[in-house]
Motif scaffolding. Structure first.
Motif, PDB file in Angstrom:
ATOM      1  N   THR A 265       0.830  -1.201   0.000  1.00 45.72           N
ATOM      2  CA  THR A 265       0.000   0.000   0.000  1.00 45.72           C
ATOM      3  C   THR A 265       0.868   1.256   0.000  1.00 45.72           C
ATOM      4  OG1 THR A 265      -1.603  -1.278   1.256  1.00 45.72           O
ATOM      5  CG2 THR A 265      -1.981   1.073   1.112  1.00 45.72           C
ATOM      6  N   LEU A 267       3.850   1.562  -1.219  1.00 44.67           N
ATOM      7  CA  LEU A 267       4.462   1.741  -2.537  1.00 44.67           C
ATOM      8  C   LEU A 267       3.468   2.339  -3.539  1.00 44.67           C
ATOM      9  CD1 LEU A 267       6.430  -1.626  -2.689  1.00 44.67           C
ATOM     10  CD2 LEU A 267       7.448   0.659  -2.734  1.00 44.67           C
ATOM     11  N   LEU A 268       2.217   1.993  -3.370  1.00 45.19           N
ATOM     12  CA  LEU A 268       1.226   2.409  -4.366  1.00 45.19           C
ATOM     13  C   LEU A 268       0.383   3.611  -3.933  1.00 45.19           C
ATOM     14  CD1 LEU A 268      -0.144  -1.037  -5.603  1.00 45.19           C
ATOM     15  CD2 LEU A 268       1.718   0.311  -6.532  1.00 45.19           C
ATOM     16  N   PRO A 270       0.399   6.951  -3.743  1.00 46.33           N
ATOM     17  CA  PRO A 270       0.002   8.079  -4.607  1.00 46.33           C
ATOM     18  C   PRO A 270      -0.881   7.620  -5.757  1.00 46.33           C
ATOM     19  CG  PRO A 270       2.368   7.607  -4.789  1.00 46.33           C
ATOM     20  CD  PRO A 270       1.846   6.761  -3.677  1.00 46.33           C
ATOM     21  N   ASN A 271      -0.636   6.393  -6.223  1.00 48.36           N
ATOM     22  CA  ASN A 271      -1.420   5.898  -7.352  1.00 48.36           C
ATOM     23  C   ASN A 271      -2.837   5.553  -6.922  1.00 48.36           C
ATOM     24  OD1 ASN A 271       1.542   4.791  -7.248  1.00 48.36           O
ATOM     25  ND2 ASN A 271       1.069   5.430  -9.324  1.00 48.36           N
TER      26      ASN A 271
END
Lengths: 341, 341
Positions: A265, A267-268, A270-271
């Motif tokens: 979560t 790592l992702l 901003p996406n």
């Protein structure tokens, strides 16, 4: 051209006046527009003083406000000094070019009709809302999303024409593709309203009619404008608005809790935020009241400063691109005039 | 009670007959049901031979099939041996208890009406579809999603009663909460149909009516059954069905491409798949035709083996819980009988 003057209803909305004023401050700083705050000067001034922004904003006093539970027509008559009444009057008198309100949407529409009136040739104004599509930078304008629960075929034809003008001149779509919301692709599908509207749309040379749009086509990106009655449009709009919240809730439940989930979560993050923003219709801002003699943006009751800023920008663009004048010119130039009720 | 006998239209749908037969094989293996495949025996038998499953399936020959572009009533009359006609006739003759079809949905509905007829007291059958909600294990039954584009208030009342019976006896909801799809929470909101249906629903002691459901409430989990006309319901269903695809497309674009994205996505892969499944309405299976004298499940044209299996399970459960008999009993016991058109 002079700078558009936008009257902002400072008293309307769940977060009024603070979030409204905050959005207005940003708009005054960033946009080539003159903002006029309409409402109770005391809390507005207090907010301005507390947030020493250095921005000067014009305030027009309005003592009253239409509450959410009030019946619009009764409230507007009982409260001539309600902020929405005063804001519309500014446009009527030529002292403002547009109104933005996050207050009672029925009251905003009624005030626009009473004070500004309909454009010649238009039987019923419509509220337009932008929906996201599959294509990253493309939205689709749906109208009507709530102004008219029962429609006649020619209203839908007028919605298509107004939507096309808005799409072309404000959104810069060269030849806006229009769809009729319906339950099948074939011409013969639909209820009485859809069947009759279909032939009006097909035969109107000013409308680039692509045919029926099914529910699944709304977000496909094929269409620039989709017309429907205000009942279906409102149901669809509110359903779409709930998707962001549903997605967040599902993400919260489904993303794993352990190290794997925390790391993935992180790592992702901003996406995931971008994804939510693209799906979350609420972030797309206000609805546009088309067909009245003036520009009115009806924001969501829960609008906060960023939405208000977006709504003011919408209003500014609609004024600059002369949306009302173009709709009017279109009807004056043609014989497509309402046949009365 | 004997094992429910489910007649499966092996020729209907984009992936017929292979995927239909595959779903039927699994259903015969896993469910307490007797599957009867209706269609051209040659390709059905070939598939069975190629996939030596050891499962024996009864085949009832039907030479014809209603194609997707055909006008239902004309096609049904011209092709008495169409698979959907033959399947419905099996139920009519008491040789099967339910029909599952992924073929032309208009033809399935017309065949059901022609061969099985309406239940006494029901003016119009409705198609019900399950939508996911915010709550992990809870769905909401929406009806009508396409059988009746123009409705009278009493049809919606009948939909509410049929939906409640289905929800209670098949889905095990103790006291199903019913909502009326509308554009506002207040009783006074809506078009003529909604206003009149509102009072019928409110005054019917057999219906646990919670009030209006706005678009944003559909997936909230507050409601077990939501009624609307088939136009609005169909638009909403198809819009909801497109969400899974939209989400996948957005994920594809928004998830980062570099090591961060690859690692993050890898860590979350099973969860992202779950999320898609929960949102993707298409995975929730077929629609249920309520109000005809027999059980009919209308699957999506694009249904593959897992959906067909789910549809067969739905049919089995509806037969076991005597949905048709209960609807009939409900109308026989009360004076709520249709007043004719």
């Amino acid at each position: 051209m002079t700078c558009p003057r936008i009257a902002v209803d400072a008293m309307g909305g769940d977060y009024a006046p603070d979030e409204i004023v905050a959005g207005a401050i940003r708009a005054q700083a960033e946009l080539a527009a003159e903002i006029i705050l309409v409402g109770d000067p005391e809390p507005i001034q207090r907010y301005l003083d507390e947030h020493e922004s250095g921005i000067k904003l014009k305030i027009v006093p309005a003592a009253d406000v239409v509450e959410m539970h009030e019946e619009p027509l009764i409230a507007l008559r009982r409260k001539p000094n309600a902020s929405i009444n005063v804001a519309m009057t500014l446009v009527k008198k030529g002292e403002a070019d547009a109104v933005v309100s996050a207050g009672h949407s029925g009251a905003a529409m009624a005030a626009a009709l009473l004070r500004l009136g309909k454009l010649p040739g238009i039987d019923r104004p419509a509220i337009g809302a932008m929906f996201p599509t599959l294509l990253p930078s493309k939205s689709v304008l749906i109208l009507d999303v709530g102004a008219n629960v029962d429609c006649k075929p020619r209203y839908l034809e007028q919605f298509a024409l107004m939507g096309s003008i808005y799409s072309q001149f404000v959104l810069g779509v060269e030849e806006p593709k229009v769809g009729l919301l319906n339950i099948g692709e074939e011409d013969c599908k639909g209820n009485d309203l859809a069947l009759q509207a279909h032939s009006l749309l097909r035969d109107n040379p000013r409308i680039s009619f692509l045919g029926n749009a099914e529910g699944r086509d709304v977000m496909s990106g094929q269409f620039d404008v989709v017309v429907c009655d205000g009942f279906v449009g409102n149901v669809l709009l509110k359903f779409a608005e709930s998707l962001g919240g549903v997605l967040v809730q599902i993400l919260r439940e489904e993303l794993p809790k352990g190290w794997r989930g925390r790391l993935g979560t992180a790592l992702l993050r901003p996406n995931l935020r971008n994804i939510k923003q693209r799906i979350d219709h609420a972030e797309h801002g206000g609805g546009l009241l088309l067909g009245v003699d003036g520009i009115c943006i009806i924001s969501h009751g829960s609008a906060q400063a960023p939405s208000i800023f977006n709504a003011i920008r919408l209003a500014q663009e609609a004024v600059e691109h002369q949306v009302s004048q173009r709709i009017q010119a279109c009807y004056q130039a043609s014989s497509v005039v309402g046949e009365g009720d």
